[in-house]
Every structure is written in C-alpha cells, then in structure tokens.
Scaffold this active site. Structure first.
Site, PDB file in Angstrom:
ATOM      1  CE1 TYR A  76       9.491   4.727  -3.885  1.00  0.00           C
ATOM      2  CE2 TYR A  76      11.132   5.652  -2.274  1.00  0.00           C
ATOM      3  CZ  TYR A  76       9.869   5.811  -2.817  1.00  0.00           C
ATOM      4  OH  TYR A  76       8.997   6.853  -2.754  1.00  0.00           O
TER       5      TYR A  76
ATOM      6  NE  ARG B 110       5.919   1.571  -3.037  1.00  0.00           N
ATOM      7  CZ  ARG B 110       5.679   2.907  -3.572  1.00  0.00           C
ATOM      8  NH1 ARG B 110       6.277   3.825  -3.079  1.00  0.00           N
ATOM      9  NH2 ARG B 110       4.698   2.836  -4.261  1.00  0.00           N
TER      10      ARG B 110
ATOM     11  CG  ASN C 224      -1.343   2.628  -8.985  1.00  0.00           C
ATOM     12  OD1 ASN C 224      -1.399   3.631  -8.104  1.00  0.00           O
ATOM     13  ND2 ASN C 224      -2.041   1.841  -9.154  1.00  0.00           N
TER      14      ASN C 224
ATOM     15  CG  HIS D  19       2.396  10.130  -8.539  1.00  0.00           C
ATOM     16  ND1 HIS D  19       1.502   9.748  -7.819  1.00  0.00           N
ATOM     17  CD2 HIS D  19       2.379  11.393  -8.898  1.00  0.00           C
ATOM     18  CE1 HIS D  19       0.592  10.724  -7.454  1.00  0.00           C
ATOM     19  NE2 HIS D  19       1.350  11.884  -8.236  1.00  0.00           N
TER      20      HIS D  19
ATOM     21  CB  THR E  37      -7.273   7.624  -6.590  1.00  0.00           C
ATOM     22  OG1 THR E  37      -6.565   8.690  -6.076  1.00  0.00           O
ATOM     23  CG2 THR E  37      -8.395   8.387  -7.572  1.00  0.00           C
TER      24      THR E  37
HETATM   25  P1  OAD Z   1      -4.462   6.096  -1.321  1.00  0.00           P
HETATM   26  O1  OAD Z   1      -4.025   5.351  -0.306  1.00  0.00           O
HETATM   27  O2  OAD Z   1      -4.483   7.445  -0.899  1.00  0.00           O
HETATM   28  O3  OAD Z   1      -6.141   5.706  -1.607  1.00  0.00           O
HETATM   29  C1  OAD Z   1      -6.438   4.431  -2.057  1.00  0.00           C
HETATM   30  C2  OAD Z   1      -8.011   4.334  -2.366  1.00  0.00           C
HETATM   31  O4  OAD Z   1      -8.254   3.179  -2.787  1.00  0.00           O
HETATM   32  C3  OAD Z   1      -8.607   4.679  -1.221  1.00  0.00           C
HETATM   33  O5  OAD Z   1      -9.873   5.781  -1.427  1.00  0.00           O
HETATM   34  C4  OAD Z   1      -9.684   3.429  -0.922  1.00  0.00           C
HETATM   35  O6  OAD Z   1     -10.918   3.567  -0.398  1.00  0.00           O
HETATM   36  C5  OAD Z   1      -9.536   2.608  -2.292  1.00  0.00           C
HETATM   37  N1  OAD Z   1      -9.547   1.250  -2.476  1.00  0.00           N
HETATM   38  C6  OAD Z   1      -9.083   0.325  -1.444  1.00  0.00           C
HETATM   39  N2  OAD Z   1      -9.123  -0.963  -1.922  1.00  0.00           N
HETATM   40  C7  OAD Z   1      -9.602  -0.879  -3.009  1.00  0.00           C
HETATM   41  C8  OAD Z   1     -10.106  -1.802  -4.056  1.00  0.00           C
HETATM   42  N3  OAD Z   1      -9.817  -3.071  -3.812  1.00  0.00           N
HETATM   43  N4  OAD Z   1     -10.782  -1.146  -5.358  1.00  0.00           N
HETATM   44  C9  OAD Z   1     -10.883   0.032  -5.554  1.00  0.00           C
HETATM   45  N5  OAD Z   1     -10.504   1.049  -4.637  1.00  0.00           N
HETATM   46  C10 OAD Z   1     -10.014   0.629  -3.393  1.00  0.00           C
HETATM   47  O7  OAD Z   1      -3.975   6.081  -2.700  1.00  0.00           O
HETATM   48  P2  OAD Z   1      -3.906   7.213  -3.918  1.00  0.00           P
HETATM   49  O8  OAD Z   1      -5.116   7.679  -4.266  1.00  0.00           O
HETATM   50  O9  OAD Z   1      -3.638   6.313  -5.175  1.00  0.00           O
HETATM   51  O10 OAD Z   1       2.051   9.326  -4.566  1.00  0.00           O
HETATM   52  O11 OAD Z   1      -2.750   7.888  -3.397  1.00  0.00           O
HETATM   53  C11 OAD Z   1      -2.269   8.966  -4.251  1.00  0.00           C
HETATM   54  C12 OAD Z   1      -0.794   9.364  -4.257  1.00  0.00           C
HETATM   55  O12 OAD Z   1      -0.357   9.495  -2.476  1.00  0.00           O
HETATM   56  C13 OAD Z   1       0.063   7.963  -4.559  1.00  0.00           C
HETATM   57  O13 OAD Z   1       0.366   7.799  -5.816  1.00  0.00           O
HETATM   58  C14 OAD Z   1       1.569   8.187  -3.844  1.00  0.00           C
HETATM   59  C15 OAD Z   1       0.785   8.557  -2.404  1.00  0.00           C
HETATM   60  O14 OAD Z   1       1.610   9.242  -1.771  1.00  0.00           O
HETATM   61  C16 OAD Z   1       3.330   9.556  -4.657  1.00  0.00           C
HETATM   62  O15 OAD Z   1       3.901   8.739  -4.058  1.00  0.00           O
HETATM   63  C17 OAD Z   1       3.694  10.958  -5.303  1.00  0.00           C
END
Ligand code: OAD
Length: 250
Positions: A66, A69, A101, A118, A188
C-alpha cells in the site's frame, strides 16, 4: 462516432446522473488496473496481499504494497477522463461519482461529490479501536504506524477481499443509484461484488445506462450504449457533445 452522439443524447436530458468508475479511469494516469497485466505485485497475486489474513500474517509486506500504491497515486495526475467527469457536475442538477478506486484522483480533478466504495489510500484505520484518520505522508514509514489514540496497529483504510463495504458509502451509493435517471459506467470489469450490483440496481430502477470501456465487461449487457474507447478519449468528447445539446436546448 455515432455511438458517442447516441450516448450524449441519452444522458443529456437526465436530472440525476451517477458516474460509476473503476480502475480503468485511472489507467491513463499510469496506475495499473487490477485484472490487467496478470494482476501481480512482486510475484504475489493482488488478492493475496489485499486481505486481512495477509495483513495479520505479514503486516510489513502488505503495508509495503500500500505504501507503493500511495507513492504511485501521489505521483500520478488526474487525466482528461477525471477532468471531464468533474466537468459533468456543472451540467446536471445532481451528479455523484461512485468509485471503486482508492487513489483520490476524482477529488484532485475537482469532483466534489465522490462516494468511495472501497475506501481510500489516504485514510488509516486502527485495527484495535477502529479510529480513522486522514494521512497524506509520502513516503510512508517502512512499518505500519501505531494509533495515536490507543497505540494499536494501524492499517490502510481500504476494503480488502472478504470485508464489508463501508456502510455509509454503500447505503449512499444504493440510494443515488436507485434514484438516478442516468448512469455512466467507466473503466470497470464489473467482476467485484457487491459494487457491480449497483449497475443492475440503477437499470432496474429506470436509469439509462452508458458504458465506456475499450473491452466488453460483465456489465456491458446492461448498457444501452457501449462506447469501446479509452476513458481519456471518450469522456471529453461526451462532455463536449452534451454541452452542445444543452446549449441547443435539447
Ligand atoms: P479491473 O482491473 O477489474 O477492470 C478494469 C477495467 O478497466 C477493465 O474492464 C478494462 O477493460 C478497463 N480499462 C482499461 N483501460 C481503460 C481505459 N483507458 N479507459 C477505460 N477503461 C479501461 O478494475 P475494477 O473493475 O476497478 O477492489 O476492479 C474492481 C475492484 O477489484 C477494485 O476496486 C479492487 C479490485 O479487487 C478492492 O480492492 C476491494
């Protein structure tokens, strides 16, 4: 692009817009997404360092994850997507950002109403008395600090796998999503629950749903319009298009 105009037309008449974001919105600021690039940190799966059990077993290792990060988030700048999302608050009577985020970039871009589902890299929580405090130190000390109130070990104020979401943030997110008439889902994968369920909730309650993601996600089937673009390209164009429609009185 036709889909961009369609998305702008769908959302421009809305009174209450929720922007639901994930790691993809910060990708163009140089912050890694979770499921991209193998999701590894120093050979550990992210799921293995982001749990309370991991912290209990090896607090220094988890703390270091962390601390790194936090350093990366501080060095990063809000990108055009964060700025356009902040710009949307001038167009809608109500505009709330619900984010998964923890980097604080929406706030740094000027978004005022941000619900952090989160938690935040910039909060520390005592594992003993649960006191919370804001902390912006960079770099962080090598070991987790002790609570100024009770002397217990402090931990990052983020939600780990297997933990509940902060109750206040979760109930506000449910409330704004059930009342929204527009939902813009950005960057997401929609794979983490219960956060991902907010899109179904909003859609079920009548919100028009637009998704911005270069790849299809678990939420794409709920979107009326999917914009297969990176957020830093799509959001400024979407904002400009909605501003035009507003000026034209549409
Ligand atoms: P993910 O890493 O699961 O997904 C990221 C998404 O962003 C994917 O669908 C990509 O296709 C998309 N992506 C990548 N680059 C992009 C860009 N330039 N513009 C738009 N989209 C783009 O991340 P999250 O969905 O945020 O939780 O993950 C959800 C949670 O999982 C996080 O908050 C975290 C993690 O475990 C915790 O820490 C509790």
């Amino acid at each position: 692009m036709k889909a961009l105009r369609e998305a702008a037309k769908l959302l421009a008449p809305c009174k209450s817009l929720v922007v639901f974001t994930g790691a993809g919105v910060s990708a163009e600021s140089g912050l890694a997404t979770f499921r991209g690039a193998g999701g590894l940190w120093e050979g550990h799966r992210v799921e293995e360092v982001a749990t309370f059990e991991a912290f209990a077993r090896d607090p220094t290792l988890v703390w270091r994850f962390y601390a790194q990060r936090r350093e990366k988030a501080q060095a990063a700048e809000p990108n055009p997507a964060h700025l356009a999302i902040a710009g949307l608050q001038n167009l809608f009577p109500a505009r709330v950002v619900v984010t998964q985020n923890v980097d604080g970039l929406h706030q740094r871009a000027g978004s005022r109403d941000v619900v952090e589902l989160h938690g935040s890299l910039w909060t520390l929580v005592c594992t003993c008395c649960a006191a919370r405090r804001q902390d912006h130190q960079v770099p962080l000390p090598l070991l987790p600090p002790l609570c100024p109130r009770c002397g217990g070990l402090e931990r990052p104020g983020v939600v780990w796998f297997g933990e509940e979401l902060p109750p206040e943030a979760w109930s506000r997110a449910q409330s704004v999503c059930s009342q929204a008439d527009g939902l813009l889902v950005v960057g997401t994968s929609g794979q983490v629950w219960p956060a991902a369920g907010l899109v179904e909730l909003a859609s079920h309650c009548g919100a028009r749903v637009v998704e911005v993601n270069p790849a299809p996600s678990a939420l794409s089937s709920l979107a009326e319009v999917h914009l297969p673009l990176v957020a830093g390209e799509a959001l400024p164009s979407l904002l400009a298009s909605m501003e035009e429609l507003r000026h034209a009185g549409i």
